[in-house]
Design a protein around this motif. Structure first.
Motif, PDB file in Angstrom:
ATOM      1  N   PRO A  91       0.819  -1.224   0.000  1.00  0.00           N
ATOM      2  CA  PRO A  91       0.000   0.000   0.000  1.00  0.00           C
ATOM      3  C   PRO A  91       0.848   1.267   0.000  1.00  0.00           C
ATOM      4  O   PRO A  91       1.876   1.340   0.661  1.00  0.00           O
ATOM      5  CB  PRO A  91      -0.795  -0.100   1.305  1.00  0.00           C
ATOM      6  N   GLY A  92       0.393   2.238  -0.774  1.00  0.00           N
ATOM      7  CA  GLY A  92       1.065   3.534  -0.822  1.00  0.00           C
ATOM      8  C   GLY A  92       2.300   3.570  -1.699  1.00  0.00           C
ATOM      9  O   GLY A  92       2.988   4.592  -1.752  1.00  0.00           O
ATOM     10  N   SER A  93       2.586   2.504  -2.407  1.00  0.00           N
ATOM     11  CA  SER A  93       3.817   2.456  -3.206  1.00  0.00           C
ATOM     12  C   SER A  93       3.675   3.071  -4.595  1.00  0.00           C
ATOM     13  O   SER A  93       4.679   3.331  -5.255  1.00  0.00           O
ATOM     14  CB  SER A  93       4.296   1.010  -3.340  1.00  0.00           C
ATOM     15  N   LEU A  94       2.453   3.323  -5.039  1.00  0.00           N
ATOM     16  CA  LEU A  94       2.247   3.885  -6.369  1.00  0.00           C
ATOM     17  C   LEU A  94       2.382   5.404  -6.336  1.00  0.00           C
ATOM     18  O   LEU A  94       1.849   6.059  -5.441  1.00  0.00           O
ATOM     19  CB  LEU A  94       0.872   3.496  -6.902  1.00  0.00           C
ATOM     20  N   SER A  95       3.062   5.963  -7.321  1.00  0.00           N
ATOM     21  CA  SER A  95       3.211   7.413  -7.411  1.00  0.00           C
ATOM     22  C   SER A  95       1.871   8.063  -7.739  1.00  0.00           C
ATOM     23  O   SER A  95       0.953   7.404  -8.253  1.00  0.00           O
ATOM     24  CB  SER A  95       4.228   7.770  -8.504  1.00  0.00           C
ATOM     25  N   GLY A  96       1.765   9.343  -7.470  1.00  0.00           N
ATOM     26  CA  GLY A  96       0.545  10.074  -7.797  1.00  0.00           C
ATOM     27  C   GLY A  96       0.222  10.011  -9.275  1.00  0.00           C
ATOM     28  O   GLY A  96      -0.942   9.862  -9.666  1.00  0.00           O
ATOM     29  N   LYS A  97       1.228  10.100 -10.128  1.00  0.00           N
ATOM     30  CA  LYS A  97       1.021  10.037 -11.571  1.00  0.00           C
ATOM     31  C   LYS A  97       0.464   8.665 -11.971  1.00  0.00           C
ATOM     32  O   LYS A  97      -0.475   8.579 -12.758  1.00  0.00           O
ATOM     33  CB  LYS A  97       2.320  10.313 -12.316  1.00  0.00           C
ATOM     34  N   THR A  98       1.035   7.611 -11.408  1.00  0.00           N
ATOM     35  CA  THR A  98       0.564   6.262 -11.722  1.00  0.00           C
ATOM     36  C   THR A  98      -0.870   6.066 -11.256  1.00  0.00           C
ATOM     37  O   THR A  98      -1.701   5.502 -11.978  1.00  0.00           O
ATOM     38  CB  THR A  98       1.491   5.204 -11.094  1.00  0.00           C
ATOM     39  N   VAL A  99      -1.194   6.544 -10.069  1.00  0.00           N
ATOM     40  CA  VAL A  99      -2.560   6.426  -9.549  1.00  0.00           C
ATOM     41  C   VAL A  99      -3.537   7.182 -10.444  1.00  0.00           C
ATOM     42  O   VAL A  99      -4.605   6.667 -10.792  1.00  0.00           O
ATOM     43  CB  VAL A  99      -2.649   6.920  -8.087  1.00  0.00           C
ATOM     44  N   ALA A 100      -3.182   8.403 -10.852  1.00  0.00           N
ATOM     45  CA  ALA A 100      -4.056   9.181 -11.730  1.00  0.00           C
ATOM     46  C   ALA A 100      -4.257   8.459 -13.061  1.00  0.00           C
ATOM     47  O   ALA A 100      -5.370   8.432 -13.597  1.00  0.00           O
ATOM     48  CB  ALA A 100      -3.475  10.575 -11.949  1.00  0.00           C
ATOM     49  N   ASP A 101      -3.199   7.857 -13.591  1.00  0.00           N
ATOM     50  CA  ASP A 101      -3.314   7.119 -14.846  1.00  0.00           C
ATOM     51  C   ASP A 101      -4.231   5.905 -14.685  1.00  0.00           C
ATOM     52  O   ASP A 101      -5.091   5.643 -15.537  1.00  0.00           O
ATOM     53  CB  ASP A 101      -1.935   6.659 -15.331  1.00  0.00           C
ATOM     54  N   ILE A 102      -4.055   5.159 -13.596  1.00  0.00           N
ATOM     55  CA  ILE A 102      -4.921   4.000 -13.342  1.00  0.00           C
ATOM     56  C   ILE A 102      -6.365   4.443 -13.171  1.00  0.00           C
ATOM     57  O   ILE A 102      -7.292   3.823 -13.704  1.00  0.00           O
ATOM     58  CB  ILE A 102      -4.421   3.208 -12.115  1.00  0.00           C
ATOM     59  N   GLU A 103      -6.578   5.520 -12.458  1.00  0.00           N
ATOM     60  CA  GLU A 103      -7.939   6.030 -12.276  1.00  0.00           C
ATOM     61  C   GLU A 103      -8.545   6.426 -13.619  1.00  0.00           C
ATOM     62  O   GLU A 103      -9.725   6.155 -13.879  1.00  0.00           O
ATOM     63  CB  GLU A 103      -7.960   7.206 -11.308  1.00  0.00           C
TER      64      GLU A 103
END
Length: 138
Positions: A91-103
């Motif tokens: 948990p918490g290992s994904l960067s903000g950019k990666t999370v936004a892309d996944i979303e």
């Protein structure tokens, strides 16, 4: 000073009356969703399934169950959930950019249209964009 407060009051009032932002207004770009698909495959598919349909211990990220769970919340709330709790193994290992892309990929898979501006990589910048299961009239 009073004039400045009056201007501020009119600005806030004008903002409050502007149409609500939603995922139906194009909250992500197609390119962002494509990047998100690759990141999803690497970080999420093992639990949530390759087609976002869910798994034994992970809820679906597409379809009616997903839309019912997230209807009326914001893209920032979904970002925060993904960022802070996923992947389950780290948990918490994904960067903000990666999370936004996944979303963006999750939103695209749920039938929301792409737009010209990507989802920001910061939860605080997503607090006004609503996830709405059905397209608003107008």
């Amino acid at each position: 000073m009073i004039a400045a407060l009056a201007v501020l009051g009119f600005s806030v009032n004008g903002y409050a009356q502007s149409p609500a932002q939603s995922v139906w207004n194009g909250a992500f770009t197609a390119e962002q969703a494509q990047r998100g698909k690759a990141s999803y495959t690497q970080a999420c598919a093992v639990c949530h399934g390759p087609s976002l349909g869910g798994g034994d211990s992970a809820p679906p990220l597409s379809g009616g169950v997903f839309l019912n769970n997230w209807n009326g919340t914001t893209t920032g709330s979904l970002f925060e959930r993904i960022h802070d709790t996923m992947p389950a193994s780290d948990p918490g290992s994904l960067s903000g950019k990666t999370v936004a892309d996944i979303e963006a990929y999750i939103l695209q898979t749920n039938g929301f249209p792409a737009g010209a501006v990507p989802l920001p990589a910061d939860q605080q910048l997503m607090t006004v964009t609503k996830i709405l299961a059905t397209k608003p009239a107008g």
